[in-house]
Design a protein around this motif. Structure first.
Motif, short mmCIF file in Angstrom:
data_model
loop_
_atom_site.label_atom_id
_atom_site.label_comp_id
_atom_site.label_asym_id
_atom_site.label_seq_id
_atom_site.Cartn_x
_atom_site.Cartn_y
_atom_site.Cartn_z
N PHE A 30 -16.65 56.11 -77.97
CA PHE A 30 -16.89 56.16 -76.53
C PHE A 30 -17.59 54.88 -76.11
CE2 PHE A 30 -16.64 60.72 -77.56
CZ PHE A 30 -15.65 61.08 -76.66
N ASP A 31 -17.16 54.29 -75.01
CA ASP A 31 -17.73 53.04 -74.53
C ASP A 31 -19.13 53.20 -73.96
OD1 ASP A 31 -15.32 51.79 -75.21
OD2 ASP A 31 -14.47 52.20 -73.22
N SER A 32 -19.40 54.41 -73.44
CA SER A 32 -20.69 54.65 -72.80
C SER A 32 -20.91 56.15 -72.70
CB SER A 32 -20.71 54.03 -71.40
OG SER A 32 -19.75 54.69 -70.57
N LEU A 33 -22.10 56.52 -72.30
CA LEU A 33 -22.40 57.93 -72.06
C LEU A 33 -21.51 58.46 -70.94
CD1 LEU A 33 -24.07 60.42 -72.67
CD2 LEU A 33 -25.83 59.55 -71.13
N THR A 34 -21.29 57.66 -69.92
CA THR A 34 -20.42 58.06 -68.81
C THR A 34 -19.00 58.32 -69.31
OG1 THR A 34 -21.75 56.80 -67.25
CG2 THR A 34 -19.51 57.36 -66.56
N HIS A 35 -18.51 57.44 -70.17
CA HIS A 35 -17.17 57.62 -70.74
C HIS A 35 -17.09 58.93 -71.53
CE1 HIS A 35 -14.03 56.26 -73.92
NE2 HIS A 35 -13.41 56.83 -72.91
N ALA A 36 -18.10 59.21 -72.33
CA ALA A 36 -18.13 60.45 -73.12
C ALA A 36 -18.16 61.68 -72.20
CB ALA A 36 -19.34 60.46 -74.04
N ARG A 37 -18.97 61.62 -71.17
CA ARG A 37 -19.05 62.76 -70.24
C ARG A 37 -17.74 62.97 -69.50
NH1 ARG A 37 -25.16 61.60 -68.04
NH2 ARG A 37 -26.20 62.79 -69.68
N GLU A 38 -17.12 61.89 -69.06
CA GLU A 38 -15.84 62.01 -68.34
C GLU A 38 -14.77 62.58 -69.25
OE1 GLU A 38 -15.16 58.05 -66.90
OE2 GLU A 38 -16.49 58.32 -65.17
N TRP A 39 -14.72 62.10 -70.50
CA TRP A 39 -13.71 62.61 -71.42
C TRP A 39 -13.95 64.10 -71.70
CZ3 TRP A 39 -12.93 65.16 -75.91
CH2 TRP A 39 -11.62 65.16 -76.40
N MET A 40 -15.20 64.46 -71.94
CA MET A 40 -15.52 65.86 -72.23
C MET A 40 -15.24 66.77 -71.02
SD MET A 40 -16.19 66.52 -75.33
CE MET A 40 -16.71 68.20 -75.13
N ASP A 41 -15.54 66.29 -69.82
CA ASP A 41 -15.23 67.08 -68.61
C ASP A 41 -13.74 67.39 -68.54
OD1 ASP A 41 -17.86 67.18 -67.78
OD2 ASP A 41 -17.64 65.61 -66.25
N GLY A 42 -12.91 66.38 -68.79
CA GLY A 42 -11.47 66.59 -68.77
C GLY A 42 -11.02 67.53 -69.88
N PHE A 43 -11.59 67.34 -71.07
CA PHE A 43 -11.23 68.20 -72.20
C PHE A 43 -11.61 69.65 -71.94
CE2 PHE A 43 -12.57 70.38 -76.07
CZ PHE A 43 -11.34 70.51 -76.69
N ILE A 44 -12.82 69.88 -71.46
CA ILE A 44 -13.29 71.25 -71.21
C ILE A 44 -12.42 71.92 -70.15
CG2 ILE A 44 -15.22 72.64 -70.31
CD1 ILE A 44 -15.62 71.62 -73.20
N SER A 45 -12.04 71.18 -69.13
CA SER A 45 -11.15 71.74 -68.11
C SER A 45 -9.81 72.13 -68.74
CB SER A 45 -10.94 70.72 -67.00
OG SER A 45 -10.07 71.25 -66.02
N TYR A 46 -9.25 71.24 -69.55
CA TYR A 46 -7.99 71.53 -70.24
C TYR A 46 -8.16 72.74 -71.17
CZ TYR A 46 -4.85 71.29 -74.25
OH TYR A 46 -4.00 71.61 -75.26
N TYR A 47 -9.22 72.75 -71.95
CA TYR A 47 -9.45 73.79 -72.95
C TYR A 47 -9.58 75.17 -72.30
CZ TYR A 47 -11.45 75.93 -77.16
OH TYR A 47 -11.70 76.72 -78.25
N ASN A 48 -10.23 75.23 -71.15
CA ASN A 48 -10.47 76.52 -70.50
C ASN A 48 -9.36 76.98 -69.56
OD1 ASN A 48 -12.93 77.08 -71.71
ND2 ASN A 48 -14.04 75.84 -70.24
N HIS A 49 -8.59 76.03 -69.00
CA HIS A 49 -7.62 76.39 -67.97
C HIS A 49 -6.17 76.15 -68.35
CE1 HIS A 49 -10.76 77.21 -65.02
NE2 HIS A 49 -11.40 76.19 -65.55
N VAL A 50 -5.90 75.39 -69.41
CA VAL A 50 -4.52 75.06 -69.78
C VAL A 50 -4.18 75.53 -71.19
CG1 VAL A 50 -2.87 73.17 -70.09
CG2 VAL A 50 -4.54 73.05 -68.23
#
Length: 134
Positions: free
Chosen positions: A44-64
């Protein structure tokens, strides 16, 4: 105090050991699912990058993502109560497919059932273990 709240709720303390997947199968399974995503970054390039990636992953994991342990439904569908309707629609689709081409099936297909409960620390198993050790 948080520790007392957890005790009151019956959540037991875990003494997980590193690299022992049986200690906490839910979190270990989730971590493996995360790591094996095609777009999981090597770094991850930064904490922001990690948070953004995890937000997208969690949304996918829970809704798709459809989970085998809950009858190939999404956690959101089970949580919000739409899984039974989806299961009924799947049953109708499978029944229609069977009626049209029964030769394609060894038996009448049915969608998997949806478990009613999932436990990290199953109280029944804990009691059974405690009784055996007494």
């Amino acid at each position: 105090k948080v520790s007392q709240l957890l005790i009151d709720l019956g959540v037991t303390r875990s003494h997980s050991r590193p690299k022992v997947s049986n200690d906490n199968p839910y979190s270990e399974s989730h971590f493996k699912t995360t790591k094996y995503q095609p777009d999981f970054p090597q770094r991850f390039d930064s904490l922001t990058h990690a948070r953004e990636w995890m937000d997208g992953f969690i949304s996918y994991y829970n809704h798709v993502h459809r989970h085998s342990g809950i009858g190939y439904h999404t956690p959101a569908s089970v949580h919000y109560g739409t899984a039974e309707l989806v299961r009924e629609q799947r049953a109708a689709t499978l029944a229609a497919a069977y009626e049209q081409h029964p030769e394609r099936f060894n038996r009448r297909p049915v969608p998997p059932s949806i478990p009613r409960q999932a436990w990290i620390n199953d109280p029944a198993k804990r009691r059974q273990t405690e009784q055996q050790s007494s």
